[in-house]
Design an enzyme around this catalytic site. Structure first.
Site, PDB file in Angstrom:
ATOM      1  N   GLN A  37      43.055  36.821  40.229  1.00  0.00           N
ATOM      2  CA  GLN A  37      42.843  37.834  40.979  1.00  0.00           C
ATOM      3  C   GLN A  37      42.599  37.418  42.696  1.00  0.00           C
ATOM      4  OE1 GLN A  37      40.937  41.471  39.393  1.00  0.00           O
ATOM      5  NE2 GLN A  37      40.064  39.940  37.808  1.00  0.00           N
ATOM      6  N   ASP A  78      29.485  35.180  43.454  1.00  0.00           N
ATOM      7  CA  ASP A  78      30.291  36.143  42.536  1.00  0.00           C
ATOM      8  C   ASP A  78      31.625  36.035  43.624  1.00  0.00           C
ATOM      9  OD1 ASP A  78      31.388  38.307  41.122  1.00  0.00           O
ATOM     10  OD2 ASP A  78      30.127  39.898  42.163  1.00  0.00           O
ATOM     11  N   GLU A  79      32.640  36.575  42.802  1.00  0.00           N
ATOM     12  CA  GLU A  79      34.183  36.510  43.678  1.00  0.00           C
ATOM     13  C   GLU A  79      34.441  35.211  44.113  1.00  0.00           C
ATOM     14  OE1 GLU A  79      36.093  38.880  42.615  1.00  0.00           O
ATOM     15  OE2 GLU A  79      34.773  40.756  42.428  1.00  0.00           O
ATOM     16  N   LYS A 107      32.034  40.688  33.769  1.00  0.00           N
ATOM     17  CA  LYS A 107      31.467  39.572  34.580  1.00  0.00           C
ATOM     18  C   LYS A 107      30.405  39.982  35.303  1.00  0.00           C
ATOM     19  CE  LYS A 107      33.109  40.452  38.940  1.00  0.00           C
ATOM     20  NZ  LYS A 107      32.602  40.143  40.384  1.00  0.00           N
ATOM     21  N   THR A 108      29.848  41.241  35.611  1.00  0.00           N
ATOM     22  CA  THR A 108      28.944  41.543  36.433  1.00  0.00           C
ATOM     23  C   THR A 108      27.995  41.842  35.433  1.00  0.00           C
ATOM     24  OG1 THR A 108      30.189  43.115  37.854  1.00  0.00           O
ATOM     25  CG2 THR A 108      27.927  43.566  37.782  1.00  0.00           C
ATOM     26  N   ARG A 161      44.269  47.603  36.560  1.00  0.00           N
ATOM     27  CA  ARG A 161      43.478  48.782  36.954  1.00  0.00           C
ATOM     28  C   ARG A 161      43.523  50.093  35.719  1.00  0.00           C
ATOM     29  NH1 ARG A 161      40.507  46.269  38.934  1.00  0.00           N
ATOM     30  NH2 ARG A 161      41.686  44.580  38.060  1.00  0.00           N
TER      31      ARG A 161
END
Length: 758
Positions: A261, A230-231, A42-43, A607
């Site tokens: 998330q 973002d987020e 996504k970044t 993770r």
């Protein structure tokens, strides 16, 4: 919108992007929600979109509002975009965190909320000092109603975008019998008097300005041609309202996030913000980034199976073209110490196989879980680091408790005396302590002896003499008991009788519960040593074990702290009911908290890049008492085709793997008083309840019996058992809530569905 096909002439920022990522970059007009699953790049998509807007001259850099949650993320975005398009990124004054951008806006319009442009932003210490003054002026007992509790309440209101006038009487009831709202108003007025604000004010004041001053709102709506966030799943109500106001005119807002998330409700995050994006912006384009570049198919399959049990989600299916890899290992162990031993052995095997300790992480649900691993790794010489918090024995409450124990063990320990002579507050200020030091130096004696001698003088005030005398008397009594009591029990008594436990119980912030858990874990750790002196020596060795900074180390951290990180090998410890999902979270938040705990499980599993190992123990030491545990319901939600089970106990791992799920849980219907669900019949037919270990079977069956019979069987004086607090006696009954006096945990208020008849 039909996207242009990839071409050799594409600009550099488009090369290497997959189709959904390209869509996220090139869909520039109108509202866009990019649902970016874990590890889906996504970044890369977000920075490429920003570069595209500037490179194609759809907007000048100063006409783009790009919001992140951390300074680190803002710096990374600036560096990446700069590498793509050059110096143009330097002209982006509106790329930064929510608070940084809000502060910039507020300084431009400070007079509209009664401030000057050079206002000061207070830190936490200054906030608490100001609140204590207001509490005292109102005649409120600060010990009963701590300033930290008021600060937490005011912060919650600000996160919701509520000014003092907008706080309801019901919300204000939570502090000092309804005085919270009045104190909030007084606090805000005092901040204006000293030309200051706190971090919550930065957004709240800007939100107030935008609501009340239409001209200012229109100015920013015209200025920002494009808004990027973002987020987005981590936004609170205040941030959400601010963004929605700014985007209402052009509606060119692109929010990137993952509802699966969203794990920060305890600090104000509202998962509902991302879930209602389409309602807020009708006709919004929804783009799903589902190709994962991090984890193996088995890891993704396991994580997807767990998160699919949540009802409130937008939904997506992660996939990868990485080699299939190993299945997720679910390892059942007998108790906590064996869990630490097994993980240590696995890590040593990774290292022998050429793996790096830097690529290994142990993720836990609660901070107190790290202690067992720290002690074990010290013993076997395995280097480790604690990320996102202090090492167990470095935490303030642990150091305070150790100071009490050191002083009992060694009366001449002046450093320990200094640390706790006024903790909790005993009315012994700096001047009193200075007089003690002067007398100790003059007579060449330890501070403890100097304190005893100064009581025979008039150097201290009567109140200080009484407090100091009581403290010296306590120390003498505890030393006498040290020869008679087990040292773990002595520690519990010291913490209770000194007032330290009560001090933390009175602090109603979210951190205080974790500190109490840490103290319980400290007492449990002491039981493994023959004497108090041996334990204190062990702690000294642990504290002296900090290795060279450049040495490779295993990472130990909470799941919350691990968000955004990735490791080749991940060990997920303590997947048992009551620990994960957290019983406290479930008691306080019900189904919403359960779904957030499940999202936390999803974050934990994702993770891992190559290997993921989940562990659950059959027994845990809780509040000094061994308690049988059952595996987390999340273990039962792992799809069998992605899992390999192993157990160090007879009967195999399937014995310990309950088929938990919210819709087909053998105990879910029972807990709601609606009888036995289909999961019960399935578990019974498989013989799950007739096999060893008997203690767990009996505990679960008792809970079922209570649920079926209803509350009529619960009466004052009944002896009961609770998974977390152990055995106790019912003291009061209020509907389905019980006040229970537990033998080791004291009086607690619990739901009747969480106890069984002893």
């Amino acid at each position: 919108m039909t996207l242009p096909a990839p071409s050799p002439n594409d600009p550099p920022y488009l090369k290497g992007l997959n189709t959904p990522q390209r869509e996220a970059v090139l869909t520039t007009e109108g509202p866009v929600l990019v649902l970016a699953g874990a590890g889906t790049g996504k970044t890369a998509a977000l920075t490429a979109r920003l570069a595209h807007l500037i490179a194609t001259r759809r907007a000048w850099p100063s006409e783009i509002l790009a919001v992140t949650f951390t300074n680190k993320a803002a710096r990374e975005m600036r560096v990446r975009v700069g590498a793509m398009i050059g110096d143009a990124v330097e002209g982006m004054p509106w790329l930064g965190t929510f608070h940084a951008i809000a502060a910039r806006m507020l300084r431009r319009h400070a007079e509209l909320v009664g401030l000057q442009s050079n206002f000061t932003i207070l830190d936490t210490d200054d906030q608490l000092r100001l609140m204590k003054q207001l509490i005292q002026a109102e005649g409120i007992d600060e010990k009963r109603w701590p300033a930290r509790q008021l600060g937490g309440l005011i912060d919650q209101w600000k996160n919701k975008g509520l000014t003092p006038e907008e706080v309801s009487a019901g919300d204000a009831e939570g502090y000092a019998h309804g005085k919270g709202q009045k104190l909030y108003a007084a606090y805000q007025a005092r901040l204006r008097e000293v030309n200051a604000c706190d971090f919550g004010d930065l957004l709240l004041h800007v939100l107030t300005i935008l609501k009340k001053h239409r001209d200012v709102l229109e100015q920013y709506q015209q200025k920002f041609r494009y808004i990027m966030v973002d987020e987005y799943q981590d936004t609170n109500s205040s941030q959400y309202l601010w963004l929605r106001l700014l985007a209402q005119n052009r509606k060119n807002i692109c929010c990137v996030g993952d509802d699966d998330q969203s794990i920060y409700s305890w600090r104000g995050a509202e998962v509902a913000n991302i879930l209602r994006f389409e309602k807020d912006f009708p006709g919004a384009a929804i783009i799903r980034l589902e190709q994962n570049y991090r984890s193996t198919p088995h890891i993704l399959g396991a994580a997807s199976g767990v998160i699919a049990e949540n009802g409130n989600r937008l939904g997506k299916t992660l996939w990868t073209d990485i080699d299939v890899g190993e299945k997720v290992k679910v390892l059942g162990v007998w108790d906590g110490p064996e869990e630490a031993r097994r993980i240590g052995e696995e890590i040593e095997a990774i290292e022998r196989g050429g793996g790096s300790l830097e690529d290994v992480a142990i993720l836990v649900r609660a901070q107190h879980q790290t202690r067992e691993f720290e002690d074990r790794f010290i013993q076997i010489g395995l280097p480790y680091r604690i990320v996102g918090g202090f090492r167990f024995y470095e935490r303030a409450e642990i150091r305070d408790a150790l100071a009490y124990l050191r002083l009992v063990n060694q009366p001449a320990d002046d450093l320990a005396f200094e640390r706790i002579v006024n903790v909790p507050k005993r009315g012994l200020g700096d001047k009193a302590v200075e007089k003690l030091h002067r007398l100790a130096r003059a007579q060449g004696v330890p501070l403890t002896l100097a304190a005893a001698r100064i009581l025979d003088t008039d150097e201290l005030t009567p109140q200080a003499r009484r407090s100091l005398g009581a403290f010296i008397g306590d120390l003498a009594r505890w030393r006498d008991r040290a020869a008679q009591l087990p040292h773990a029990e002595l520690a519990r008594q010291i913490l209770d009788e000194s007032g330290y436990t009560a001090m933390l119980q009175a602090d109603r912030t979210t951190e205080s519960a974790g500190r109490l858990e840490n103290l319980s874990e400290l007492a449990r750790a002491m039981e493994e040593y023959d004497t108090l002196g041996a334990f204190l020596e062990h702690v000294s060795l642990v504290m002296d074990n900090e290795a060279q900074a450049e040495e490779r180390k295993v990472t130990i951290m909470t799941i919350h702290a691990a968000k955004g990180l990735e490791f080749d090998h991940v060990f997920l410890a303590g997947w048992e009911e009551g620990l994960f999902p957290s019983q406290r979270a479930l008691d306080e938040g019900g189904l919403n908290s359960l779904e957030e705990e499940r999202r936390l499980a999803y974050v934990a599993i994702t993770r891992a890049r190559r290997r993921c190992t989940i562990l659950h123990a059959a027994n845990r030491r809780i509040y000094g008492q061994w308690t049988s545990s059952i595996p987390s319901r999340f273990v039962g939600e792992l799809p069998p085709e992605h899992v390999e089970e192993e157990s160090s106990m007879s009967g195999g791992a399937s014995l310990w793997r309950a088929n938990w799920s919210e819709r087909d849980d053998p105990f879910a219907n029972v807990a709601r008083g609606t009888g036995r669900g289909p999961g019960w019949q399935r578990a019974q037919s498989s013989g799950q309840f007739s096999r060893e270990p008997v203690r767990i079977v009996e505990a679960r069956t008792s809970a079922v019996s209570l649920g079926n019979k209803g509350r009529s069987d619960v009466s004052v004086g009944l002896r009961v058992f609770h998974q977390k607090f152990g055995y106790g006696t019912v003291a009061e009954i209020e509907g389905n809530k019980l006040e229970i006096d537990f033998e080791t945990a004291g009086r607690k208020r619990v739901m009747d569905s969480f106890i069984s008849i002893a």
